[in-house]
Design an enzyme around this catalytic site. Structure first.
Site, PDB file in Angstrom:
ATOM      1  NE  ARG A 221      -7.366 -50.336 -22.964  1.00 47.51           N
ATOM      2  CZ  ARG A 221      -6.511 -51.249 -22.514  1.00 47.51           C
ATOM      3  NH1 ARG A 221      -6.760 -51.885 -21.397  1.00 47.51           N
ATOM      4  NH2 ARG A 221      -5.437 -51.539 -23.181  1.00 47.51           N
TER       5      ARG A 221
ATOM      6  CB  THR B  30      -8.694 -43.791 -16.447  1.00 41.48           C
ATOM      7  OG1 THR B  30      -9.511 -43.968 -17.620  1.00 41.48           O
ATOM      8  CG2 THR B  30      -8.714 -42.330 -16.042  1.00 41.48           C
TER       9      THR B  30
ATOM     10  CG  ASP C 212      -5.395 -55.212 -31.391  1.00 40.60           C
ATOM     11  OD1 ASP C 212      -6.445 -55.293 -32.064  1.00 40.60           O
ATOM     12  OD2 ASP C 212      -5.197 -54.309 -30.579  1.00 40.60           O
TER      13      ASP C 212
ATOM     14  CG  ASP D  42      -4.355 -53.531 -34.680  1.00 43.32           C
ATOM     15  OD1 ASP D  42      -5.154 -52.658 -35.082  1.00 43.32           O
ATOM     16  OD2 ASP D  42      -3.463 -53.316 -33.847  1.00 43.32           O
TER      17      ASP D  42
END
Ligand code: URA
Length: 209
Positions: free
Chosen positions: A104, A108, A200, A203
């Site tokens: 990502r 943006t 997450d 993670d």
């Protein structure tokens, strides 16, 4: 319009609750993600075509069913999708595994493709894209684009937790793709995480922060 199905088998719901718990550690989290993926694939493959075959049992000859040779592949979106692959292979050991890497852009927030490695005959395979979290749908949409661009004909998206925004985004961009989730959660929060979600997924699977 594509189908969106929540696979709410009691075992799936129970296991999902275990991994939502913030105190569930990496090892257990990883094991349970694979178990849920396995249960989901069991449900999703109910419609695989069968054909008649002759088989000789110790008692004599009979005509029974076997899979009609439909070729499958599982395509994890890196990195969290990797956590679901072994669960799928547990049930479909002959499936090929392709990989799609996406990052990502910090500015943006848009996903970018950085790695695509697929079986050569993806146009002839039933493809299961796996990714634990369907949040905005950005990565899923890009992964589906990447597969279609390379000739994929039959794609399904398999996630653990979906947000309404992600389901809508995929259904809008790819009305031909069926989506399967273990749960549909409330929303995406201001930080881009699914609420209540499980945090997450990458993670928690890999013990990073
Ligand atoms: N990705 C994650 O790992 N978790 C979320 O809640 C959303 C996206």
């Amino acid at each position: 319009m594509s189908k969106f199905t929540v696979l709410n088998h009691p075992l799936i719901q129970h296991k999902l609750t275990l991994i939502r718990n913030k105190d569930t550690g990496t090892q257990e989290f990883r094991e349970i993600v694979n178990e849920i993926a396995e249960l989901m694939v069991y449900e999703i493959t109910r419609d695989l075509p069968l054909k008649d075959v002759k088989v000789t049992t110790p008692m004599g000859e009979t005509v029974q069913k076997e899979l009609a040779g439909k070729k499958l592949a599982v395509i994890p979106i890196l990195r969290a999708g990797l956590g679901m692959v072994d669960g799928v292979l547990q049930l479909i050991p002959a499936a090929k595994v392709g990989h799609i890497g996406m990052y990502r852009d910090e500015k943006t927030l848009q996903p970018h493709e950085y790695f695509v490695k697929l079986p050569s005959d993806i146009d002839q395979r039933e493809l299961f894209i796996v990714d634990p979290m369907l949040a905005t749908g950005g990565s899923a949409n890009m992964a589906i684009d990447a597969l279609k661009k390379r000739g994929a004909q039959h794609i399904r998206l398999v996630v653990l937790v979906a947000a309404p925004e992600g389901v809508h985004a995929v259904q809008t961009n790819h009305p031909d793709i069926d989506i399967y989730a273990a749960a549909l959660d409330e929303k995406i929060n201001e930080n881009g995480y699914i609420f209540p979600g499980l945090g997450d997924a990458g993670d928690r699977l890999f013990g990073t922060k």
